[in-house]
Each structure stands twice: as C-alpha cells, then as structure tokens.
Design a protein around this motif. Structure first.
Motif, short mmCIF file in Angstrom:
data_model
loop_
_atom_site.label_atom_id
_atom_site.label_comp_id
_atom_site.label_asym_id
_atom_site.label_seq_id
_atom_site.Cartn_x
_atom_site.Cartn_y
_atom_site.Cartn_z
N ALA A 1 0.82 -1.21 0.00
CA ALA A 1 0.00 0.00 0.00
C ALA A 1 0.86 1.27 0.00
O ALA A 1 0.47 2.27 -0.58
CB ALA A 1 -0.93 0.00 1.21
N ASP A 2 2.02 1.22 0.62
CA ASP A 2 2.88 2.40 0.71
C ASP A 2 3.52 2.78 -0.62
O ASP A 2 3.99 3.89 -0.80
CB ASP A 2 3.97 2.20 1.76
N GLY B 1 8.08 8.43 -4.28
CA GLY B 1 8.56 9.20 -5.41
C GLY B 1 9.29 8.28 -6.38
O GLY B 1 9.61 7.13 -6.06
N TYR B 2 9.56 8.79 -7.57
CA TYR B 2 10.17 7.98 -8.61
C TYR B 2 11.52 7.39 -8.17
O TYR B 2 11.75 6.19 -8.29
CB TYR B 2 10.36 8.78 -9.90
N GLU C 1 6.73 -5.82 -8.61
CA GLU C 1 5.71 -5.47 -9.62
C GLU C 1 5.04 -4.15 -9.27
O GLU C 1 4.82 -3.30 -10.13
CB GLU C 1 4.67 -6.58 -9.73
N ALA C 2 4.70 -3.98 -7.99
CA ALA C 2 4.07 -2.73 -7.55
C ALA C 2 5.02 -1.55 -7.73
O ALA C 2 4.61 -0.47 -8.17
CB ALA C 2 3.64 -2.86 -6.08
N LEU C 3 6.29 -1.75 -7.42
CA LEU C 3 7.28 -0.68 -7.60
C LEU C 3 7.46 -0.34 -9.07
O LEU C 3 7.57 0.84 -9.43
CB LEU C 3 8.62 -1.11 -6.98
N CYS D 1 6.83 3.30 -10.83
CA CYS D 1 7.81 4.00 -11.66
C CYS D 1 7.19 4.37 -13.01
O CYS D 1 7.39 5.49 -13.50
CB CYS D 1 9.05 3.12 -11.87
N GLU D 2 6.45 3.46 -13.59
CA GLU D 2 5.81 3.73 -14.89
C GLU D 2 4.79 4.86 -14.77
O GLU D 2 4.67 5.70 -15.66
CB GLU D 2 5.14 2.47 -15.44
N GLU D 3 4.07 4.91 -13.66
CA GLU D 3 3.13 6.01 -13.44
C GLU D 3 3.87 7.35 -13.43
O GLU D 3 3.42 8.33 -14.04
CB GLU D 3 2.39 5.84 -12.11
N HIS D 4 4.99 7.39 -12.72
CA HIS D 4 5.78 8.62 -12.68
C HIS D 4 6.29 8.99 -14.06
O HIS D 4 6.21 10.16 -14.48
CB HIS D 4 6.98 8.47 -11.72
N LEU D 5 6.79 8.01 -14.79
CA LEU D 5 7.32 8.29 -16.14
C LEU D 5 6.22 8.73 -17.09
O LEU D 5 6.43 9.64 -17.91
CB LEU D 5 8.05 7.06 -16.67
#
Length: 88
Positions: free
Chosen positions: A4-5, A10-11, A43-45, A49-53
């Motif tokens: 959940a965290d 941040g990226y 997978e969550a991480l 990262c993809e969301e940030h990118l």
C-alpha cells in the motif's frame, strides 16, 4: 509485506527499491513465500515507476504543445505585421 505504501513513493525511491528487489531475487536463497512477496513488491514498484514516467511524459508533451502554440501565435502576429506594414 503490504504494498500500500508504494503509491506514496517518489520515482527515485521506487526505482532504487526496485533495483534492490531485483538484486535480492537474483541472489536467490529465499523460500517460495518470501520470493513471491518480494516479486509482488517489485511489480508494484515497477508500476509506480511507470506512473511517474507516464506523468512526466504527459507534462513534457503539454509543455511542447504549449510552446508550439506560442511559437505559432508569434509567427502569425509577425506575419500580420508584415502584411499590414506595421512595425513594432
């Protein structure tokens, strides 16, 4: 381990932790449950990262579109000034 965290990371933090997860999985030695939990965290991480990118990509595209609009508007004003003989 709860993921959940991950949504709050941040990226750079998510990327660095993802690198650590991959290293740990590559080293092996974990039992199946621990490996699966770590894989799920990775997978969550990776998604984070993809969301940030994707967000950064959208911001760059918007900035470029805005700059292009400004340039087009400036060129139109300049062309109109030349057509009417007006000078600034």
């Amino acid at each position: 381990m709860s993921n959940a965290d991950v949504a709050e990371l941040g990226y750079e933090t998510a990327r660095d932790e993802l690198v650590d997860v991959v290293k740990t999985l590559e080293q092996g030695g974990l039992d199946l449950d621990a490996s699966l939990a770590l894989w799920e965290r990775g997978e969550a991480l990776a998604r984070r990262c993809e969301e940030h990118l994707a967000g950064a990509r959208r911001r760059v595209e918007q900035a470029l579109a805005h700059a292009e609009e400004d340039l087009t508007h400036t060129e139109e004003v300049h062309t109109e000034d030349e057509d009417t003989g007006d000078a600034d």
